[in-house]
Enzyme design. Structure first.
Site, mmCIF file in Angstrom:
data_model
loop_
_atom_site.group_PDB
_atom_site.id
_atom_site.type_symbol
_atom_site.label_atom_id
_atom_site.label_comp_id
_atom_site.label_asym_id
_atom_site.label_seq_id
_atom_site.Cartn_x
_atom_site.Cartn_y
_atom_site.Cartn_z
ATOM 1 N N ASP A 1 -11.257 2.551 3.761
ATOM 2 C CA ASP A 1 -11.538 1.264 3.588
ATOM 3 C C ASP A 1 -13.024 1.112 3.204
ATOM 4 O O ASP A 1 -13.417 -0.134 2.793
ATOM 5 C CB ASP A 1 -11.390 0.468 4.739
ATOM 6 N N GLN B 1 -4.871 -1.477 9.529
ATOM 7 C CA GLN B 1 -4.797 -2.760 8.621
ATOM 8 C C GLN B 1 -5.211 -3.877 9.963
ATOM 9 O O GLN B 1 -5.044 -3.812 10.786
ATOM 10 C CB GLN B 1 -3.088 -2.840 8.658
ATOM 11 N N LYS C 1 0.739 -1.017 0.120
ATOM 12 C CA LYS C 1 0.061 0.037 0.068
ATOM 13 C C LYS C 1 0.953 1.190 0.066
ATOM 14 O O LYS C 1 0.695 2.195 -0.590
ATOM 15 C CB LYS C 1 -1.160 0.157 1.316
HETATM 16 N N1 GUN Z 1 -6.652 -7.048 5.802
HETATM 17 C C1 GUN Z 1 -7.088 -7.700 4.762
HETATM 18 N N2 GUN Z 1 -8.012 -6.819 3.995
HETATM 19 C C2 GUN Z 1 -7.852 -5.583 4.509
HETATM 20 C C3 GUN Z 1 -8.473 -4.617 3.834
HETATM 21 O O1 GUN Z 1 -9.186 -4.596 2.897
HETATM 22 N N3 GUN Z 1 -8.536 -3.677 4.677
HETATM 23 C C4 GUN Z 1 -7.768 -3.476 5.974
HETATM 24 N N4 GUN Z 1 -7.669 -2.347 6.746
HETATM 25 N N5 GUN Z 1 -7.195 -4.719 6.435
HETATM 26 C C5 GUN Z 1 -7.185 -5.603 5.738
#
Ligand code: GUN
Length: 306
Positions: free
Chosen positions: A120, A97, A53
């Site tokens: 998100d 996360q 990311k």
């Molecule tokens: N962990 C796995 N997929 C995601 C996601 O789409 N967003 C976040 N914040 N954590 C994750």
């Protein structure tokens, strides 16, 4: 033989779109968007995802900041981290996360993020907007998948779509987005009776259940479009022998390296039945990150990107 839906290539196009928008902002003297990523503890998979990311931010010109509290952080300390980012005018988007360590309440953390910075799309206010068909920040994976399917020219109106999995991250929002495009949507899951039969009805099959190679070729309607959201790490060679029977190169890699990544769909089998299939890796994974960049830009501009 099905067409491979190249998620990586489409994600690169999305990233380029974001990069150009950031560049245009800067040309007008406006600041680049800024994404704050909160990674609690040392979970190795989460570290890899966060790295991806942050790298995408660098590629698009989006600024990124990281908060990396130790795994024993308390809920109230985590709340304080989120509150500080909510109040920081230089931060446009906030991502906590997942998964969080078990002693923490993930929902409480997600609900604490300001809806305007919720890149998100997991805050109940943004979920409610999606439910009502209103614009807003939407979960990255399903929104990027929808973009790619539309760019691919896929007609969804009136088609039978089956979403395998009912998570709040993918399954539920994916179903709502397909419904918005007038598909006839079924959400199936681990307790569904006759899962193969339900999947076999799908013109569009989205697998997001987190079970390596669950979907066999015989579960797929001939000509269906198959989107594989699963990212599973397989180390068990006897499982590999079953699910990679139509993918000898993958099986050889598993034997050689001791591990491989694969989706929820048996890719080699799907390729013989479907009209289009996303691979794993290189399918939905890069799209999710590109969706996050789009959402960060959108949060910065205060309106949805289209
Ligand atoms: N962990 C796995 N997929 C995601 C996601 O789409 N967003 C976040 N914040 N954590 C994750």
């Amino acid at each position: 033989m099905a067409q491979i839906l190249d998620g990586k290539a489409y994600a690169d196009r999305m990233l380029e779109e974001v990069r150009l928008a950031v560049e245009a902002r800067e040309a007008k003297g406006l600041a680049a968007p800024c994404l704050a990523v909160v990674l609690v503890g040392e979970d190795p998979a989460s570290q890899v995802y966060v790295k991806g990311k942050v790298a995408a931010c660098a590629k698009t010109g989006i600024r990124s900041v990281e908060r990396r509290p130790a795994s024993d952080i308390s809920q109230s300390e985590l709340n304080q981290v989120i509150d500080d980012l909510n109040g920081d005018p230089n931060v446009d988007g906030i991502l906590v996360q997942l998964p969080l360590p078990r002693h923490l309440d993930a929902k409480a953390a997600l609900h604490r993020i300001s809806p305007a910075k919720d890149v998100d799309g997991f805050h109940p206010l943004n979920q409610g907007r999606l439910f009502e068909g209103l614009p807003g920040l939407r979960p990255c994976t399903p929104s990027a998948v929808m973009r790619m399917l539309k760019a691919h020219g896929l007609m969804m109106k009136g088609q039978r779509a089956v979403v395998l999995g009912r998570s709040e991250i993918v399954g539920k929002p994916m179903a709502l987005m397909l419904l918005e495009e007038h598909a006839t949507v079924t959400i199936a899951h681990s307790r569904t009776v006759d899962l193969p039969g339900v999947c076999r009805e799908a013109d569009i099959l989205v697998a997001a259940i987190g079970r390596p190679g669950l979907v066999e070729g015989s579960w797929i309607k001939p000509g269906a479009v198959v989107v594989d959201v699963g990212i599973n790490r397989v180390t068990d060679v006897s499982l590999g022998e079953r699910i990679f029977a139509a993918e000898p190169a993958k099986l050889a890699k598993l034997r050689e390296k001791g591990h491989v990544l694969c989706g929820d769909v048996r890719f080699g089998e799907a390729m013989q039945v479907a009209s289009a299939v996303t691979p794993v890796p290189g399918g939905v994974g890069p799209l999710t990150i590109a969706g996050l960049m789009m959402n960060t830009l959108e949060a910065c501009q205060g309106k949805p990107c289209d």
